[in-house]
Design an enzyme around this catalytic site. Structure first.
Site, short mmCIF file in Angstrom:
data_model
loop_
_atom_site.label_atom_id
_atom_site.label_comp_id
_atom_site.label_asym_id
_atom_site.label_seq_id
_atom_site.Cartn_x
_atom_site.Cartn_y
_atom_site.Cartn_z
N HIS A 16 0.84 -1.20 0.00
CA HIS A 16 0.00 0.00 0.00
C HIS A 16 0.87 1.23 0.00
O HIS A 16 2.05 1.18 0.30
CB HIS A 16 -0.89 0.01 1.25
CG HIS A 16 -1.87 -1.09 1.29
ND1 HIS A 16 -2.69 -1.38 0.23
CD2 HIS A 16 -2.18 -1.97 2.25
CE1 HIS A 16 -3.45 -2.39 0.55
NE2 HIS A 16 -3.17 -2.78 1.77
N THR A 17 0.23 2.36 -0.28
CA THR A 17 0.94 3.64 -0.23
C THR A 17 1.55 3.84 1.15
O THR A 17 0.86 3.76 2.16
CB THR A 17 -0.03 4.81 -0.51
OG1 THR A 17 -0.71 4.54 -1.72
CG2 THR A 17 0.73 6.11 -0.63
N GLN A 18 2.85 4.09 1.17
CA GLN A 18 3.52 4.34 2.44
C GLN A 18 3.79 5.83 2.63
O GLN A 18 4.01 6.29 3.73
CB GLN A 18 4.86 3.58 2.49
CG GLN A 18 4.70 2.09 2.29
CD GLN A 18 4.08 1.41 3.49
OE1 GLN A 18 4.47 1.70 4.62
NE2 GLN A 18 3.12 0.54 3.27
N SER A 19 3.85 6.53 1.53
CA SER A 19 4.11 7.96 1.59
C SER A 19 3.66 8.60 0.29
O SER A 19 3.64 7.94 -0.75
CB SER A 19 5.60 8.20 1.79
OG SER A 19 6.31 7.61 0.73
N TRP A 57 -3.78 9.48 0.54
CA TRP A 57 -2.91 10.43 1.25
C TRP A 57 -3.32 11.88 0.95
O TRP A 57 -2.59 12.60 0.29
CB TRP A 57 -1.46 10.17 0.87
CG TRP A 57 -0.56 10.34 2.04
CD1 TRP A 57 -0.13 11.52 2.56
CD2 TRP A 57 0.04 9.31 2.84
NE1 TRP A 57 0.68 11.28 3.65
CE2 TRP A 57 0.81 9.95 3.84
CE3 TRP A 57 -0.01 7.90 2.82
CZ2 TRP A 57 1.53 9.24 4.80
CZ3 TRP A 57 0.70 7.20 3.76
CH2 TRP A 57 1.46 7.87 4.75
#
Lengths: 265, 293, 262
Positions: C32-35, C139
Site C-alpha cells: 500500500h501507499t507508504q508515503s 494520502w
C-alpha cells in the site's frame, strides 16, 4: 519470481536454491510501515452522576499537534434518538481520543440502539447499552477504537448511571470519571469534590482516628458548577483543552444540552 | 408460422430445419405489443420519446420513468417486457462504468451498442435462458472535441508534441436499435413497439439522412410521431416521456436529460394541433401490418 | 507421463518425490501507499454571509521539485459543491474519478434532488475512514465547500485518517499554520459568518494565498479560486495570478551569502 523456479534441482536432498542464500539487494532490516492509522485529537470529557441525574460534559476543541482544527467539534452525543435533532434519545455517550474512531463508534452504537428499539418495541436500558458498547469495543480488540468512552443515562430505578471504558472494552459503573487529555488534572479534583477523598471531619481525632467525610449524592446545581470549575481549570493548565464546554444533563424529563464558552488561547 | 407445433419452438437455441430460432421470434412478438418508442438522430443531438400507456388511474403521473440514463451522455428507451428492459439498462450501466474504469473516458456509443448486442445475442444460445423480450433504442452523443481523461488534473501541452489540434472534430450524435436476436444497427431514426409502422413511415418523411433537422425541431417531431402512432390505440390513455442529448455547447451540454417541462408541453400542444389538422384532411387510412424485415 | 497439464514441466514425483507446493508463491504480499509522491500543498476556504470561497494553488511538487504547474486541485461536483484537495496527486485523481462515477450513478434517476456539499463530505469521510482502516490510506486532506440541505454555507474538512471537522475558516497543510490564524481574524466564530461579505472573504483568501506563496517553498503564484453561493451557483476560476506581490522585504534579508548593504 519465475527465474526462482527455473533452476534445475539435481537432487531433492540438495536443492540448488535456498531462500537463505537468495541474493537480495534490498536494504537490510525490515522497512518500517510508513502509515500510522491513529492520531490524537486532544480534549477532555467528564461524567458525574447524582441521585436522579447524570451529566456528561466535554470541551469542544479539536487539535492536531499544536494546531487547533476547530473550536467547535462536539465529543458528547445523544444515542438512540432522531438523526438530525437527537429527539427521543435517552442515553448519552462521550468519546475522546482519536476523533474519527469516536465518530465511527458513536454511529455504530447509535444504529444498534435504534435497531434495538425497532426490533423489540422498547428502549434499550442503559445497562444493556453499556454491555453492548463493551462488546463493540472488545470486538475490535486487535485494531482498537482509540477512544475513551463514557456512557450515561438513568438506570431501571431512575438513578443516574455512568459507565466508563478503556479502548478495548473494559468497563465499570462509577459515580464520576474524567477522560482524555486532562483526565489526570480533573480526576483528582473529582475524587476530592465528589467522592470526598482526603476530606476528614475536623476534631474527630489525630492520625488514624480521623474520620473520613461520608459521601452523599450531590444536587444537580452543585455538580454542574463542579463540572464548569473542572473545565476552566483544565483549560488553564492543558493546551489541548478549551474553546467551549458542552454539557448534557439526563433527568427523567429528558436530555438537556448546555454550552458555556471557555478560554480560546 | 407454419412450423408451430413441430416442436422446434419449444426450446431456445435450437434451430428449426429451415434455420429459424422460434424463441427469438416469440420475443419479438412481446415487443410488438409494447408502447411505441422513437429515437431521432438530429444534426446537433438525439431525441428519445416513448408512449407510456396508462395501465391504471392510480399510477402517479410523471412517475415510473421509462427512459433511463446509462452514462452522462447515453440514454436508453425500450419496448417490450419492462423488467427485461430494466435488466438491459442495468447491464448497459455496468458496461459504461467498466469502460470508464478501464479507459478513463466515456464509452463510445458504437462500442456500447456492440457490447449490448453481444449480451443480448448470448441469450439466444442457451436452452437454460430465454431471449430478451425487448427492443431497445440507445441514443447518445460522442464528444466532438478532445476530452480530458477522467481524473486528469492538468491541461497538457498547449502546443507542440502532445498538444491539441485546434478545430479537430470527431464524435457526434449516435442512435442504435438492439433487437431480441442481438442484432443492432445504427439509425437516423428508429421506432419500435406497437405503433412502429406508423412511426417509421413518419420518420422516413423527415429526410433525416440529409442531416438538416435541428434538435429542437426533432423534439417536436418525436412528440408528433408518438401522437400519430397512438391513433391506432386511441381508446387507451397515454403519457409522453421524452429525453434529449446535445453537444457540449448545445442546450444539454453533452448530457442525457429529460426534455424540460415547458418544452415538452409545447411539443405536445403542437402534436395535438397537427393531429387535428390531419383529421380534417382525412387522408391517413390506418396502415395494415406489412411484412417485418 | 502424467496426463494432467498441471503436472507438465514439473519434476517427476517418482524420481524427485512430491513437489513442495509451498514454494509456489502465487502472489506477492499486498503493498500500500507508504508515503505521498507527487503532492499538492495548502487549500484555504472561508465561509461568508451567503456562501463559501475556496482556493488552492496550481502546483504539484515532486519532493522539492516544482513538477507540474497547471494542476487543478479544486474539483467541482454536480455544479453545486467543490472539493479542494491537498496531498498526493495520484490519490486526488482517484478521488476525482470516484466522484465522477458517483455523479454518473446519481444521475441514473432524475428525481430532482441531488447530493449537497454536506452529503458529499459525509461520503468522502466514509471513503477516507474505510481506507485508513484497511491501512491503505488515500494520502490527502480535503476541504468540501458548498451549501448544505438548507442552502446554508457549508465548509468541512476530512483527511487521510478520516478525521473530520468544520469551522468558519479552514486551511490544510502549511496553510493550517500560516493562513488559518490570519483567516480567524476575519471570522473566528460561526456567529460572525453572517457579517462577512463575499468581497471580504475573497480578499482574505487571496491575501493568505500571497502569504503562503512568500513563505511556503512548495507553493505557486498561479492558483484556482471558487465561490459557491445560492444565487450564483458555483463560480470557478482555474488560472489566476497572484496580484500585488512585493518582494521588497527580500532586501532586508541578511545571511545566506548576503552580509552587508548592497
Amino acid at each position: 519470481m519465475a527465474s526462482l523456479f527455473s533452476s534445475n534441482p539435481t537432487l531433492a536432498s540438495n536443492p540448488s536454491y535456498l531462500f537463505s542464500q537468495a541474493p537480495h539487494n534490498l536494504a537490510a532490516g525490515n522497512k518500517e510501515h510508513g502509515f500510522y492509522p491513529y492520531t490524537d485529537n486532544g480534549g477532555s470529557t467528564l461524567g458525574i452522576t447524582g441521585n436522579d441525574f447524570a451529566i456528561i460534559a466535554g470541551d469542544t476543541r479539536s487539535t492536531s499537534g499544536y494546531s487547533i482544527n476547530t473550536r467547535y467539534s462536539p465529543k458528547v452525543f445523544r444515542i438512540g434518538g432522531d438523526d438530525e435533532t437527537g429527539e427521543g434519545a435517552h442515553i448519552i455517550l462521550s468519546v475522546v481520543g482519536y476523533a474519527a474512531d469516536g465518530t465511527a463508534l458513536k454511529e455504530r452504537l447509535n444504529a444498534i440502539v435504534k435497531m434495538y428499539k425497532y426490533q423489540h418495541g422498547k428502549k434499550m436500558t442503559v445497562k444493556a447499552c453499556a454491555q453492548r458498547l463493551a462488546t463493540i469495543l472488545y470486538g475490535k480488540r486487535f485494531f482498537p477504537y482509540y477512544v475513551t468512552a463514557i456512557l450515561g443515562g438513568l438506570d431501571e430505578d431512575g438513578k443516574g448511571a455512568l459507565y466508563s471504558y478503556d479502548p478495548v472494552g473494559s468497563y465499570e459503573r462509577e459515580q464520576c470519571r474524567a477522560a482524555g487529555a486532562a483526565a489526570s488534572l480533573i480526576m483528582p479534583f473529582l475524587d476530592n469534590q465528589v467522592n470526598f477523598k482526603n476530606q476528614y471531619l475536623p476534631g474527630t481525632g489525630v492520625g488514624h482516628d480521623l474520620q473520613a467525610r461520608q459521601t452523599e449524592p450531590l444536587p444537580l446545581h452543585e455538580v454542574e458548577q463542579l463540572v464548569r470549575d473542572a473545565f476552566t481549570s483544565a483549560t488553564e493548565r492543558h493546551i489541548e483543552v478549551g474553546d467551549g464546554l458542552q454539557m448534557f444533563v439526563v433527568t427523567k424529563g429528558g436530555i438537556e444540552e448546555k454550552y458555556f464558552p471557555l478560554k480560546r488561547d | 408460422m407454419t412450423s408451430i407445433g413441430t416442436g422446434y419452438d419449444l426450446q431456445n437455441s435450437v434451430f428449426s430445419p429451415d434455420g429459424r430460432n422460434f424463441q427469438v421470434e416469440y420475443a419479438v412478438k412481446a415487443v410488438e405489443n409494447g408502447g411505441t418508442c422513437v429515437g431521432i438522430r438530429c444534426k446537433d443531438g438525439v431525441v428519445l420519446a416513448v408512449e407510456k400507456i396508462i395501465t391504471s388511474k392510480l399510477l402517479k403521473p410523471g412517475a415510473n420513468k421509462k427512459i433511463a440514463t446509462v452514462d452522462r451522455n447515453v440514454g436508453i428507451v425500450s419496448s417490450g417486457l419492462i423488467p427485461d428492459g430494466r435488466h438491459f439498462v442495468s447491464r448497459a450501466r455496468d458496461e459504461a462504468a467498466s469502460w470508464r474504469s478501464t479507459y478513463k473516458a466515456p464509452i463510445p456509443l458504437a462500442a456500447l451498442a456492440g457490447r449490448l448486442g453481444g449480451y443480448v445475442q448470448a441469450y439466444t444460445l442457451y436452452s437454460s435462458v430465454r431471449p430478451f423480450g425487448v427492443t431497445a433504442i440507445v441514443g447518445g452523443w460522442d464528444s466532438a472535441g478532445a476530452l480530458g481523461v477522467d481524473g486528469q488534473v492538468g491541461s497538457g501541452p498547449s502546443a507542440g508534441a502532445g498538444g491539441k489540434i485546434p478545430g479537430a472534430k470527431a464524435g457526434g450524435p449516435a442512435l442504435y436499435m438492439i433487437e431480441p436476436s442481438g442484432s443492432y444497427w445504427g439509425y437516423y431514426g428508429a421506432a419500435t413497439g406497437k405503433g412502429r409502422q406508423t412511426a417509421k413511415s413518419e420518420l422516413e418523411k423527415l429526410g433525416l439522412a440529409s442531416g438538416n433537422l435541428s434538435l429542437e425541431a426533432g423534439v417536436k417531431e418525436a412528440a408528433r410521431i408518438i401522437y400519430v402512432a397512438h391513433e391506432d390505440s386511441k381508446d387507451k390513455e397515454f403519457e409522453l416521456e421524452m429525453s434529449w442529448i446535445s453537444s457540449m455547447d448545445g442546450p444539454t451540454k453533452g448530457r442525457h436529460q429529460e426534455v424540460p417541462k415547458d418544452m415538452l408541453e409545447e411539443a405536445e400542444k403542437l402534436a395535438k394541433t397537427a393531429l387535428e389538422g390531419e383529421d380534417e384532411e382525412e387522408t391517413t387510412a390506418p396502415e395494415g401490418e406489412t411484412m417485418e424485415e | 507421463m502424467n496426463h494432467l497439464p498441471q503436472a507438465w514441466g514439473r519434476p517427476r514425483d517418482d524420481v524427485y518425490g512430491p513437489y513442495d507446493a509451498s514454494y509456489l508463491q502465487s502472489r506477492l504480499p499486498q503493498t500500500h501507499t507508504q508515503s505521498p509522491i507527487v503532492t499538492g500543498t495548502s487549500v484555504l476556504a472561508v465561509k461568508f454571509k451567503d456562501g463559501v470561497v475556496i482556493a488552492a494553488d496550481n502546483l504539484a511538487s515532486y519532493g522539492s521539485l516544482a513538477r507540474f504547474t497547471d494542476v487543478k486541485r479544486l474539483r467541482p461536483f454536480n455544479s453545486k459543491s467543490i472539493v479542494g484537495i491537498g496531498g498526493d496527486v495520484s490519490d486526488m485523481q482517484y478521488l476525482d474519478r470516484l466522484l465522477n462515477s458517483l455523479d454518473v450513478t446519481e444521475n441514473y434517476s432524475s428525481t430532482g434532488h441531488s447530493l449537497n456539499a454536506k452529503n458529499l463530505h459525509t461520503y468522502l469521510s466514509k471513503v477516507m475512514y474505510k481506507r485508513r482502516s484497511d491501512i491503505n490510506p488515500l494520502w490527502n486532506q480535503m476541504l468540501v465547500a458548498g451549501l448544505d440541505g438548507n442552502d446554508e454555507p457549508f465548509l468541512s474538512s476530512v483527511d487521510l485518517l478520516g478525521t473530520t471537522f468544520s469551522s468558519p475558516t479552514l486551511a490544510t497543510g502549511f496553510g493550517a499554520h500560516l493562513a488559518q490564524p490570519l483567516l480567524r481574524k476575519v471570522a473566528d466564530d460561526e456567529s460572525k459568518v453572517a457579517d462577512i461579505t463575499r468581497e471580504r472573504a475573497v480578499e482574505a483568501v487571496k491575501e493568505c494565498m500571497k502569504v503562503l506563496f512568500y513563505r511556503d517553498a512548495r507553493s505557486l503564484d498561479r492558483y484556482s479560486i471558487a465561490v459557491v453561493t445560492k444565487e450564483g451557483g458555483l463560480e470557478l476560476k482555474e488560472d489566476e495570478q497572484l496580484e500585488g506581490q512585493s518582494w521588497a522585504f527580500a532586501e532586508t534579508i541578511r545571511g545566506y551569502g548576503r552580509t552587508q548593504e548592497a
